[in-house]
Design an enzyme around this catalytic site. Structure first.
Site, PDB file in Angstrom:
ATOM      1  N   THR A   1      44.389 -12.279 -10.647  1.00 12.09           N
ATOM      2  CA  THR A   1      45.405 -13.205 -10.551  1.00 12.09           C
ATOM      3  C   THR A   1      45.703 -13.992  -9.370  1.00 12.09           C
ATOM      4  OG1 THR A   1      44.503 -12.781 -12.582  1.00 12.09           O
ATOM      5  CG2 THR A   1      46.164 -15.181 -12.243  1.00 12.09           C
TER       6      THR A   1
ATOM      7  N   ASP B   1      58.389  -4.237 -18.390  1.00 11.77           N
ATOM      8  CA  ASP B   1      58.206  -5.003 -17.352  1.00 11.77           C
ATOM      9  C   ASP B   1      60.168  -5.935 -17.317  1.00 11.77           C
ATOM     10  OD1 ASP B   1      56.954  -6.989 -15.265  1.00 11.77           O
ATOM     11  OD2 ASP B   1      57.924  -8.308 -16.463  1.00 11.77           O
TER      12      ASP B   1
ATOM     13  N   GLY C   1      52.763 -16.392 -13.714  1.00 14.16           N
ATOM     14  CA  GLY C   1      51.503 -17.577 -13.033  1.00 14.16           C
ATOM     15  C   GLY C   1      50.649 -17.013 -12.069  1.00 14.16           C
TER      16      GLY C   1
ATOM     17  N   GLU D   1      59.615  -9.931  -2.671  1.00 15.34           N
ATOM     18  CA  GLU D   1      60.142 -11.539  -3.710  1.00 15.34           C
ATOM     19  C   GLU D   1      58.731 -11.290  -4.624  1.00 15.34           C
ATOM     20  OE1 GLU D   1      62.799 -13.128  -2.259  1.00 15.34           O
ATOM     21  OE2 GLU D   1      62.475 -13.604  -4.236  1.00 15.34           O
TER      22      GLU D   1
ATOM     23  N   GLY E   1      47.586 -16.817 -17.828  1.00 14.97           N
ATOM     24  CA  GLY E   1      47.792 -15.303 -16.628  1.00 14.97           C
ATOM     25  C   GLY E   1      49.069 -15.683 -16.367  1.00 14.97           C
TER      26      GLY E   1
ATOM     27  N   LYS F   1      62.287  -4.773 -13.898  1.00 11.83           N
ATOM     28  CA  LYS F   1      62.929  -5.920 -13.171  1.00 11.83           C
ATOM     29  C   LYS F   1      64.730  -5.399 -12.718  1.00 11.83           C
ATOM     30  CE  LYS F   1      58.838  -9.078 -13.431  1.00 11.83           C
ATOM     31  NZ  LYS F   1      59.035 -10.377 -14.241  1.00 11.83           N
TER      32      LYS F   1
ATOM     33  N   LYS G   1      56.475  -3.841  -9.514  1.00 12.99           N
ATOM     34  CA  LYS G   1      58.032  -4.468  -9.452  1.00 12.99           C
ATOM     35  C   LYS G   1      58.094  -2.442 -10.283  1.00 12.99           C
ATOM     36  CE  LYS G   1      55.717  -6.106 -12.693  1.00 12.99           C
ATOM     37  NZ  LYS G   1      54.955  -8.839 -13.155  1.00 12.99           N
TER      38      LYS G   1
HETATM   39  N1  HSE Z   1      53.712 -10.255 -17.002  1.00 13.53           N
HETATM   40  C1  HSE Z   1      55.231 -10.864 -16.296  1.00 13.53           C
HETATM   41  C2  HSE Z   1      56.014 -12.226 -17.212  1.00 13.53           C
HETATM   42  C3  HSE Z   1      54.682 -11.281 -14.600  1.00 13.53           C
HETATM   43  O1  HSE Z   1      55.192 -12.195 -18.096  1.00 13.53           O
HETATM   44  O2  HSE Z   1      56.825 -12.376 -16.178  1.00 13.53           O
HETATM   45  C4  HSE Z   1      55.374 -11.688 -13.838  1.00 13.53           C
HETATM   46  O3  HSE Z   1      56.732 -10.160 -13.419  1.00 13.53           O
END
Ligand code: HSE
Length: 431
Positions: free
Chosen positions: A13, A201, A302, A129, A187, A205, A105
């Site tokens: 994607t 996630d 996205g 970034e 996406g 980050k 990440k």
């Molecule tokens: N899966 C991640 C989110 C994508 O939903 O934030 C961006 O890092």
């Protein structure tokens, strides 16, 4: 005009978004910045489909060595995600003196020290970034914009998928699973969406942001993590009645030489600026010594927003190569010594509780007695539901309480015979 050759690993994607952005902006890049950026190779396991793009099939390969060993390639863009084999590909690219752009990440949070060390040792750099906040230029802000400041606090809504789910539940009364499916279709979600909803996630980050903000290496394992998988629509509604909304918040705070690193669902007053960050948007609220408070807000996931961040990194490197940026532009020295971590047990916050209890005499007094015994003072109580139902919801807000007192009280309350389901507890945060 010198040509800058780019090799792209990962044609999913985001990878196909990068190709789209580069194709659409080629003329502008030439005219505006004097850059000729050429996509020399695209590597993926699937080289049959062109993803609906107008590309020369001859640049598609499933052999990553064609990119890693091609002397003409100056920039390797890694967009396959995950730790292996992405790590090996990036290390080989760095060893071969190629600059690397990545949105990975997980890799940077868990193995970043080794990756950045390899970049330094080979006189090149890693740009990332797109790894945090999608299109939001947060890495640049920390590396460059706030370079004269000491960042003390970072609050982030940094997972677009979970923010989308919580917003859909709050605004449309939507079911958790349906909202997640929509986020996947759009996406936003990871290939393994459990990382989005279990807080993993966001933890990756916030580890990346804490490292840059505080200038010390961060051990990803020190991030305390809770996800949104147990948030029920009724909690969102009860919180709203009390003037709060629920967000998955990532927090990094530094004070007196120690850091707090945590990700968990959090009640925020509805009027707070972060409470109004909805849908797939991300926002990062920073507090630093000279600037004070500022918030960056924008699309957090996205295809095209993320691709735009990747392309901005490619352009920065290309400008650097052409000598239009200082050579040390993006090298920030990070102290390898980790800061002392202030464990979650030492944190004090107000709590939201939802108990599923039998509607009979003395239930409230049993709950209140346990809370009192554990030094937890009640701020407000509401009972929801009617007697003919099997159990009713008792919703409470507490005053500030210690984390370990909360854990002990919940253990005791969950063992009461009048309590019918595991109690729900959500932290609040005074920002
Ligand atoms: N899966 C991640 C989110 C994508 O939903 O934030 C961006 O890092």
């Amino acid at each position: 005009m010198n040509k800058i050759n780019v090799g792209l690993i990962g044609f999913g994607t985001i990878g196909s978004g990068v190709v789209k952005v580069l194709q659409q902006k080629a003329k502008t890049l030439e005219k505006k910045l004097g850059l000729n950026i050429s996509l020399a190779w695209i590597c993926d396991l699937d080289i049959e489909s062109t993803r609906g793009l107008d590309i020369d099939r001859n640049i598609l390969t499933s052999d990553v060595q064609k990119i890693l060993n091609d002397q003409n390639i100056q920039i390797v863009v890694e967009l396959i995600g995950g730790i292996h084999p992405a790590k090996e590909f990036i290390l080989q690219a760095l060893k071969n003196k190629k600059f690397v752009v990545t949105a990975n990440k997980a890799l940077l949070a868990e193995e970043g020290a080794e990756i950045f060390e390899a970049a330094k040792a080979n006189g090149v750099d890693v740009y990332y970034e797109a790894s945090v906040g999608g299109a939001i230029p947060i890495i640049r802000t920390l590396r460059e914009g706030l370079v004269a400041d000491r960042v003390e606090t970072v609050y982030g809504i940094i997972n677009g998928t979970s923010n989308y789910i919580l917003s859909q539940m709050a605004q449309k009364g939507c079911d958790f699973k349906i909202a997640l499916r929509e986020a996947q279709k759009k996406g936003y979600a990871e290939s393994d969406p459990s990382l989005d909803i279990n807080g993993g996630d966001s933890a990756h980050k916030i580890a990346i942001l804490a490292r840059l903000s505080f200038g010390h290496e961060v051990d990803f394992k020190d991030v305390y993590v809770e996800g949104i998988e147990n948030i029920d629509l009724c909690d969102i509604r009860y919180a709203a009645e009390m003037g709060y909304c629920i967000k998955l918040l990532a927090i990094a705070k530094k004070s007196e030489g120690s850091v707090q690193l945590r990700v968990h669902p959090t009640l925020l007053p509805k009027k707070h600026i972060l409470a109004n960050v909805d849908g797939v948007s991300n926002a990062i609220l920073l507090r630093s010594d000279f600037v004070g408070e500022q918030m960056l807000h924008g699309p957090g996931a996205g295809q095209l927003p993320t691709a735009s961040a990747v392309v901005s990194d490619i352009i920065s490197i290309a400008q650097k190569m052409q000598g239009s940026l200082r050579q040390d532009n993006c090298l920030v020295n990070i102290d390898p010594e980790k800061l002392k971590v202030n464990l979650i047990d030492n944190i004090e916050t107000r709590y939201y509780f939802r108990f599923s209890a039998l509607d009979e005499p003395a239930v409230l007094s049993q709950i209140a007695a346990i809370l009192g015994k554990n030094n937890i003072s009640i701020y407000s109580v509401i009972q929801k539901g009617r007697r003919q139902e099997q159990s009713v919801h008792v919703v409470m807000m507490t005053h500030d309480a210690k984390e370990k007192d909360i854990a002990q009280a919940l253990l005791e309350i969950n063992n009461l015979p009048v309590i019918k389901r595991k109690s729900v507890a959500i932290r609040t945060e005074r920002i």
